[in-house]
Design a protein around this motif. Structure first.
Motif, PDB file in Angstrom:
ATOM      1  N   PHE B 163      35.279  42.549  51.148  1.00 16.66           N
ATOM      2  CA  PHE B 163      34.850  42.724  49.759  1.00 16.66           C
ATOM      3  C   PHE B 163      34.689  41.405  48.996  1.00 16.66           C
ATOM      4  O   PHE B 163      35.359  40.429  49.281  1.00 16.66           O
ATOM      5  N   ALA B 198      49.137  37.399  48.686  1.00 14.02           N
ATOM      6  CA  ALA B 198      47.871  38.133  48.568  1.00 14.02           C
ATOM      7  C   ALA B 198      46.710  37.139  48.550  1.00 14.02           C
ATOM      8  O   ALA B 198      46.792  36.082  47.924  1.00 14.02           O
ATOM      9  N   GLN B 199      45.666  37.463  49.255  1.00 12.38           N
ATOM     10  CA  GLN B 199      44.500  36.585  49.374  1.00 12.38           C
ATOM     11  C   GLN B 199      43.375  37.223  48.570  1.00 12.38           C
ATOM     12  O   GLN B 199      42.693  38.120  49.039  1.00 12.38           O
ATOM     13  N   ILE B 200      43.186  36.748  47.339  1.00 12.92           N
ATOM     14  CA  ILE B 200      42.267  37.449  46.440  1.00 12.92           C
ATOM     15  C   ILE B 200      40.953  36.707  46.231  1.00 12.92           C
ATOM     16  O   ILE B 200      40.116  37.142  45.454  1.00 12.92           O
ATOM     17  N   MET B 222      42.865  31.937  46.454  1.00 16.35           N
ATOM     18  CA  MET B 222      42.118  32.096  45.201  1.00 16.35           C
ATOM     19  C   MET B 222      40.923  31.178  45.314  1.00 16.35           C
ATOM     20  O   MET B 222      40.961  30.189  46.039  1.00 16.35           O
ATOM     21  N   GLY B 223      39.858  31.455  44.567  1.00 17.45           N
ATOM     22  CA  GLY B 223      38.646  30.657  44.694  1.00 17.45           C
ATOM     23  C   GLY B 223      37.868  31.081  45.917  1.00 17.45           C
ATOM     24  O   GLY B 223      37.883  32.256  46.288  1.00 17.45           O
TER      25      GLY B 223
ATOM     26  N   LEU C  27      41.779  36.470  38.397  1.00 15.95           N
ATOM     27  CA  LEU C  27      42.862  35.501  38.545  1.00 15.95           C
ATOM     28  C   LEU C  27      42.272  34.212  39.106  1.00 15.95           C
ATOM     29  O   LEU C  27      41.377  34.252  39.940  1.00 15.95           O
ATOM     30  N   ALA C  28      42.787  33.081  38.667  1.00 18.35           N
ATOM     31  CA  ALA C  28      42.221  31.813  39.141  1.00 18.35           C
ATOM     32  C   ALA C  28      43.256  30.702  39.026  1.00 18.35           C
ATOM     33  O   ALA C  28      44.230  30.812  38.281  1.00 18.35           O
ATOM     34  N   LYS C  29      43.031  29.614  39.776  1.00 19.65           N
ATOM     35  CA  LYS C  29      43.863  28.419  39.619  1.00 19.65           C
ATOM     36  C   LYS C  29      43.602  27.809  38.249  1.00 19.65           C
ATOM     37  O   LYS C  29      42.467  27.825  37.769  1.00 19.65           O
ATOM     38  N   GLU C  32      40.627  25.544  37.877  1.00 15.14           N
ATOM     39  CA  GLU C  32      39.296  26.098  38.157  1.00 15.14           C
ATOM     40  C   GLU C  32      38.963  27.269  37.240  1.00 15.14           C
ATOM     41  O   GLU C  32      37.865  27.819  37.303  1.00 15.14           O
ATOM     42  N   PHE C  40      48.256  30.445  35.869  1.00 17.11           N
ATOM     43  CA  PHE C  40      49.684  30.216  35.656  1.00 17.11           C
ATOM     44  C   PHE C  40      49.976  28.725  35.784  1.00 17.11           C
ATOM     45  O   PHE C  40      49.206  27.972  36.392  1.00 17.11           O
ATOM     46  N   TYR C  81      55.768  31.410  38.579  1.00 14.67           N
ATOM     47  CA  TYR C  81      55.204  31.536  39.928  1.00 14.67           C
ATOM     48  C   TYR C  81      55.415  32.941  40.475  1.00 14.67           C
ATOM     49  O   TYR C  81      54.485  33.578  40.983  1.00 14.67           O
ATOM     50  N   PHE C  84      53.227  35.463  38.732  1.00 15.01           N
ATOM     51  CA  PHE C  84      51.824  35.408  39.152  1.00 15.01           C
ATOM     52  C   PHE C  84      51.647  36.034  40.532  1.00 15.01           C
ATOM     53  O   PHE C  84      50.676  36.758  40.776  1.00 15.01           O
ATOM     54  N   LEU C  88      49.135  38.960  41.730  1.00 17.17           N
ATOM     55  CA  LEU C  88      48.237  38.853  42.887  1.00 17.17           C
ATOM     56  C   LEU C  88      48.346  40.111  43.746  1.00 17.17           C
ATOM     57  O   LEU C  88      47.346  40.696  44.163  1.00 17.17           O
ATOM     58  N   TYR C  91      46.908  43.143  42.031  1.00 18.61           N
ATOM     59  CA  TYR C  91      45.449  43.016  42.023  1.00 18.61           C
ATOM     60  C   TYR C  91      44.876  43.463  43.360  1.00 18.61           C
ATOM     61  O   TYR C  91      43.939  44.243  43.450  1.00 18.61           O
ATOM     62  N   ASN C  92      45.492  42.963  44.426  1.00 23.03           N
ATOM     63  CA  ASN C  92      44.998  43.248  45.762  1.00 23.03           C
ATOM     64  C   ASN C  92      45.203  44.717  46.126  1.00 23.03           C
ATOM     65  O   ASN C  92      44.340  45.342  46.742  1.00 23.03           O
TER      66      ASN C  92
END
Lengths: 347, 347, 347
Positions: B163, B198-200, B222-223, C27-29, C32, C40, C81, C84, C88, C91-92
């Motif tokens: 996805f 989690a790898q989002i 992330m990213g 969600l993002a770093k 970025e 976070f 941390y 967050f 994650l 979210y997943n």
């Protein structure tokens, strides 16, 4: 799926010692066997287990003498190991027996299935495909247009065969193996980009070949990538375009053969070995795991190891020497000191 | 699928010498060609084959002079190699032509297919997926929710795209390649177990990329994990989470790129090479097969080899020295003996 | 899928500083992040980004002090941390939520699905298969006869599990992984050909295991290939027949474990590592990338590298020495010359 000692003895042409009606439903090693298991004893080294095993039935050699009481029923045969191997095969043939066409599957109207075919659900058989007799195409396999399979071919779930490839008889291909994807051929352009070179050849797999899970065998640019009769290729092996693997050659997991390299017959390749492109490797060559082969080998039946590869003994010796390098450096330093003193003395 | 010399000459804007009605149905190398084949001669080194080939038609340069009788029909063109490459492409385009929606397939009601799409049987196209024009999704492919494909994308059978991934235009992905599976991220706990991170993120594949069979490209934590425009990735290559592969970079089979490593543009990576994580690799770097890269490279356009890697020349020299180690050790031993004697003499 | 700062603060038991109604959808770093993102700040090293980020919301520690104006809404929590990481996961879980039986799929009438199952289109579930609760079998997966899955198992698209294999609870297997294909076992015949040894064992995968894309885990010849509780196996890893991977052991991409080798608990294996067959590897061993392990290791918790492997420090030292070899050879040559002169002087 229960068999009595009597049934099995008849099949193996053996004689029963003990309860002929005891039944088993699985095969196991003698040291791990539980009640309901059949096992065997061939190697005298393991005789002790004969007296302690929980196996319900143990196949033994006719010549086996007993030095203590045995709880299991024995079946005596001429060669216990061969007899057990025969049972393994029969067991597996039974477990893997499949036939008929499951729905939904996709079989092009021009495709020809042989007798006794199994086509699993979600398998795809393209235009002008020809299957020999007793072929099993498990679910989720894809056989592209104009592919030919011989007799007794098994494609486990998820195998992909690209168009125009030719597969012989008695071939087994495990799940996820990809046969005939494009060779990795690109011509560089002046601006640093690449233009794909169309890969219009195919893959030919001869009789009696086995190919492991997720192995990849690329089609030739023109002509054929060839896997010769009797070759055995393990999981995750890569065979590039226009390469050739010789008769009865065995290649262990994760090894890679670059484009146009010809591996001879009876070659034994360990795991994670790499061959550069455009090489010719002599018959009967043997390669230790992780060997890197960057030039052709003309002398047959030699052993090799290391990266870049050396004769196996030289490779081992070189590595002993590498371990001793700090020691050698120390010896040179001592010599330098002694000589400095000596020069003083002499001057 | 038969073509006459006249047909082909018209296509290539060439002139026929010999029987203009002779027909061919396949392409082959001049030295392997059979009757009914079309071949070419570009390299003067192979001129001899022109007089012995069984090819029915041979494409030659306008400048080609004949020094013996020729059996084949010739087609003369300005550049025989380019003309033949054009035919290869056309042949392949013809062989690989597919269109329409085969049944049964699964196309979510919210998915948008472009013009001229091919969706094979047992292909799965998820929610909110967008395909550009001329996309081919072969059987047994899986495109997860919210994936976007550009124009002219081909996914061969069994490709999986997780996805949220984004694929550009003119991208070809071969069978069994997995795009966007989870990065390998686990946080250690005090008791020795691990908790999954989690790898989002996703994978972005830019235009003009080709990816080989059974390659794996993990999504970012992330990213994005990014494969830049024009990159070519061979079979069984691993690209880990948050890695980046630069423009027009070429990576041969079974190489692996660890997490967060950025490979520059125009880099050439041999087979079975490994890159550690969190590195930056300069543009134009070149790596021999089986190289192990454990630190960043700042200088562009250099060649490297060995594990751990060295400048390629140093790597070759080091290996010559390794082979000579037994000899060097022998020389040191002789020196030690001489010096023992010398010391006696001097004392 | 929009959430306000107020929603998120409630979920995390935190307090809002700034606009409580600002909404985010990704969600993002922090470095970025775009508008509409949540990020976070945990590591003080990155505090600078707090004042420049475009994130709409940033989660920070309660203890975080501000030294400049901040544009984002802040959510203060005890541990930014952990908070967050929790998001994650949620979210997943949301993104990956699937349930129900898609059509067409193939579910044998004897198979038992647990509660809340997802079976994707073109998935195949064989005879006597048992699934625990909350299992997700994505499209194009194949589960052969007599396979058992525990609770909360996810098989991503295209996973294949051969017959008789047993998978525990909380197991995730990524796309294209093949579980239970035949071990690579062939007995040589006198004429150079090989006879296949039937592989009748299975694979047992215990609880809390994750297996990467296109990994291959072969069934045992007899008995079981075992992946113990908590082990994590990356993409394209090969585990051969009768091998064992210990509790909480982690194996990076493209590594291979040969037949019957037992890897202990808490072992850490880098990428592209190879283990020979029939070895026993002590608990807590650590292997650098591309290590070649050709003998058993009895001492626990040591680090190793190189091919053939050495203690990691020795391996590094050996490679420093290899680089210095030309220099060492030069020193020996100088000694030889000096000694030649000295001998003249002395004589």
């Amino acid at each position: 799926m229960q068999f009595t000692a009597k049934d099995i003895a008849m099949l193996l042409n053996g004689t029963v010692e003990g309860d002929a009606l005891v039944a088993v439903n699985q095969l196991a090693k003698i040291e791990e066997a539980q009640q309901g298991s059949l096992s065997f004893l061939a190697n005298p080294k393991y005789e002790q287990f004969l007296y302690t095993t929980n196996a319900s039935i143990v196949i033994v050699n006719n010549s086996q003498q007993l030095t203590a009481p045995v709880n299991s029923t024995l079946i005596r045969v001429e060669n216990a190991y061969s007899a057990f191997t025969l049972l393994l095969e029969k067991y597996n043939t039974f477990k893997l027996y499949k036939e008929g066409i499951e729905q939904p599957s996709f079989i092009h109207e021009t495709a020809k299935l042989g007798e006794n075919a199994y086509v699993g659900a979600f398998a795809y058989i393209g235009q002008d495909v020809k299957l020999g007799n007793n072929c099993k195409v498990y679910p989720n396999c894809y056989i592209a247009d104009n592919v030919t399979l011989g007799d007794n071919v098994t494609l486990f779930p998820g195998v992909v065969v690209y168009f125009d490839c030719v597969i012989g008889s008695n071939v087994t291909i495990h799940s996820g193996a990809i046969i005939g994807s494009d060779g990795f051929g690109f011509a560089p352009n002046a601006d640093g980009s690449y233009t794909k070179i169309a890969q219009i050849g195919n893959v030919i797999i001869e009789d009696d070949v086995e190919i492991g899970s997720n192995a990849t065998i690329d089609r030739a640019t023109m002509g054929s990538t060839v896997i010769r009769k009797g070759a055995k290729i393990d999981n995750l092996v890569q065979v590039a375009h226009n390469a050739e693997v010789g008769n009865n050659t065995v290649i262990a997991a994760q090894s890679g053969i670059s484009g146009s390299t010809k591996i001879g017959a009876r070659v034994v390749v360990g795991g994670q070995v790499g061959f550069a492109g455009h090489l010719t490797i002599a018959d009967g060559s043997q390669f230790g795991a992780q060997t890197g082969v960057n030039s052709s080998i003309k002398e047959a039946d030699k052993q090799w190891g290391g990266t870049p590869y050396l004769p196996y003994k030289d490779y081992l010796r070189a590595h002993v020497n590498i371990r001793r390098l700090p020691d050698l450096e120390q010896r040179v330093r001592e010599l330098e000191n002694i000589i400095k003193d000596l020069k003083k003395d002499v001057q």
